[in-house]
Design a protein around this motif. Structure first.
Motif, PDB file in Angstrom:
ATOM      1  N   UNK A  27       0.980  -1.098   0.274  1.00 54.61           N
ATOM      2  CA  UNK A  27      -0.352  -0.443  -0.424  1.00 54.61           C
ATOM      3  C   UNK A  27       0.806   0.845  -0.011  1.00 54.61           C
ATOM      4  N   UNK A  28       1.031   2.258  -0.714  1.00 57.68           N
ATOM      5  CA  UNK A  28       1.496   3.519  -0.811  1.00 57.68           C
ATOM      6  C   UNK A  28       0.801   4.393  -0.062  1.00 57.68           C
ATOM      7  N   UNK A  29       2.009   5.061   0.369  1.00 57.71           N
ATOM      8  CA  UNK A  29       2.306   6.562   1.463  1.00 57.71           C
ATOM      9  C   UNK A  29       3.689   7.145   0.560  1.00 57.71           C
ATOM     10  N   UNK A  30       3.194   8.753   1.230  1.00 57.71           N
ATOM     11  CA  UNK A  30       3.651   9.514   0.964  1.00 57.71           C
ATOM     12  C   UNK A  30       4.023   9.676   2.029  1.00 57.71           C
ATOM     13  N   UNK A  31       6.123  10.070   2.388  1.00 60.78           N
ATOM     14  CA  UNK A  31       6.547  11.215   3.708  1.00 60.78           C
ATOM     15  C   UNK A  31       7.809  11.938   3.198  1.00 60.78           C
ATOM     16  N   UNK A  32       7.123  12.765   3.758  1.00 58.76           N
ATOM     17  CA  UNK A  32       7.857  13.940   3.563  1.00 58.76           C
ATOM     18  C   UNK A  32       8.019  14.191   1.107  1.00 58.76           C
ATOM     19  N   UNK A  33       8.644  14.069   0.862  1.00 57.97           N
ATOM     20  CA  UNK A  33       9.312  13.788  -0.392  1.00 57.97           C
ATOM     21  C   UNK A  33       9.411  12.953  -0.936  1.00 57.97           C
TER      22      UNK A  33
ATOM     23  N   UNK B  16       8.555   8.423  -1.139  1.00 55.47           N
ATOM     24  CA  UNK B  16       7.001   7.251  -1.847  1.00 55.47           C
ATOM     25  C   UNK B  16       7.466   5.828  -0.638  1.00 55.47           C
ATOM     26  N   UNK B  17       7.018   5.557   0.340  1.00 56.61           N
ATOM     27  CA  UNK B  17       7.261   4.609   1.250  1.00 56.61           C
ATOM     28  C   UNK B  17       6.056   3.590   0.392  1.00 56.61           C
ATOM     29  N   UNK B  18       6.140   2.079   0.538  1.00 53.05           N
ATOM     30  CA  UNK B  18       4.836   0.763   0.193  1.00 53.05           C
ATOM     31  C   UNK B  18       5.281   0.588   1.547  1.00 53.05           C
ATOM     32  N   UNK B  19       3.713   0.025   2.092  1.00 53.47           N
ATOM     33  CA  UNK B  19       3.899  -0.590   3.192  1.00 53.47           C
ATOM     34  C   UNK B  19       3.170  -1.895   3.369  1.00 53.47           C
ATOM     35  N   UNK B  20       3.304  -3.026   4.324  1.00 57.29           N
ATOM     36  CA  UNK B  20       2.885  -4.498   3.663  1.00 57.29           C
ATOM     37  C   UNK B  20       2.694  -4.856   5.257  1.00 57.29           C
ATOM     38  N   UNK B  21       1.066  -4.404   5.734  1.00 53.72           N
ATOM     39  CA  UNK B  21       0.486  -4.928   6.953  1.00 53.72           C
ATOM     40  C   UNK B  21       1.255  -6.353   7.231  1.00 53.72           C
TER      41      UNK B  21
END
Length: 272
Positions: free
Chosen positions: A8-14, A16-21
């Motif tokens: 699941x993509x998410x923005x952190x500052x400038x 892009x990260x991807x999270x896996x629960x």
């Protein structure tokens, strides 16, 4: 790298990260490939442009890491304390600790997790803006620099939302008549306070040019994608209506970027 969960993509500052629960967080490269990996609960927590926190999924708190390369950092947290709230600001963060119920204190750290001051401030965290942090104690609310210098004191021990625009600090208040949140300006050069404005600078605030403040409501069912408020008159200066479920406006650096209402296009917003 084997990825067994849904990303699941998410923005952190400038970044892009991807999270896996229940697995962790991945960095995302220029070709949408995953890069670094930090194991944990897979939930992005507090962050600024440099560092972020991720819950570990265990009772030992959170993992702090650099957004640039995923390098895990080891903050100088005091022993025999429990971690409570974290507030990220420009150049560092403030951490609230407790030794036992009702005995909370706050300490300040830089982005490497080192103390900016070893002093402990009794109270609870109550908002941050730019490099300023609010701390509420038993009878007052103070606004502090990362070095622990108190710049402003307001009577009453309740927490407030704060937003710094130029040399004016806007602090939230509850309007008992309208049952809504208003923001009152304080001149940081003199300490003088102005009349409150009936807008919310904490909800979806994107930034300001010193004349207007731009917000993007976080509720996808909102009628507006974004609006701007004149800081001198407290009146709405402009707004962008929402006409589709996927539309969104975010800030990247000094640029406002809009995702089209059908979710198929990205484009920058410029002055008319």
């Amino acid at each position: 790298r084997l990825i067994t969960g849904k990303l699941k993509a998410a923005q952190a500052g400038n970044y892009l990260i991807a999270a896996t629960e229940k697995q962790g967080l991945y960095g995302v490269g220029p070709q949408a490939q995953t890069t670094w990996f930090v194991p944990g609960a897979g939930i992005l927590a507090e962050h600024n442009d440099d560092v972020a926190f991720q819950g570990t999924g265990r009772e030992d708190g959170a993992t702090m890491f650099a957004l640039k390369d995923g390098g895990v950092l080891d903050p100088q947290f005091p022993d025999n304390t429990e971690l409570l709230n974290t507030t990220i600001f420009d150049g560092g963060f403030a951490q609230q600790f407790t030794t036992k119920p009702g005995h909370d204190f706050v300490q300040f750290f830089d982005t490497a997790g080192r103390f900016t001051t070893t002093k402990r401030f009794e109270g609870t965290l109550g908002g941050s803006a730019a490099n300023l942090t609010g701390i509420a104690d038993s009878d007052s609310y103070g606004v502090y620099t990362p070095q622990g210098v108190k710049l402003l004191r307001i009577s009453g021990g309740e927490p407030h939302g704060i937003q710094l625009i130029g040399t004016t600090l806007w602090i939230s208040e509850s309007d008992n008549v309208t049952q809504s949140t208003v923001y009152r300006p304080y001149d940081m050069r003199t300490g003088d306070k102005g009349e409150p404005c009936e807008f919310n600078l904490g909800s979806g605030y994107l930034g300001s040019d010193g004349t207007v403040a731009v917000r993007a409501p976080g509720n996808p069912k909102s009628d507006l994608l974004a609006d701007a408020w004149d800081l001198s008159t407290c009146e709405r200066a402009w707004s962008i209506p929402r006409s589709g479920p996927l539309g969104r406006i975010v800030r990247l650096g000094d640029t406002l970027v809009r995702l089209s209402d059908d979710g198929t296009e990205l484009f920058a917003l410029v002055s008319p």
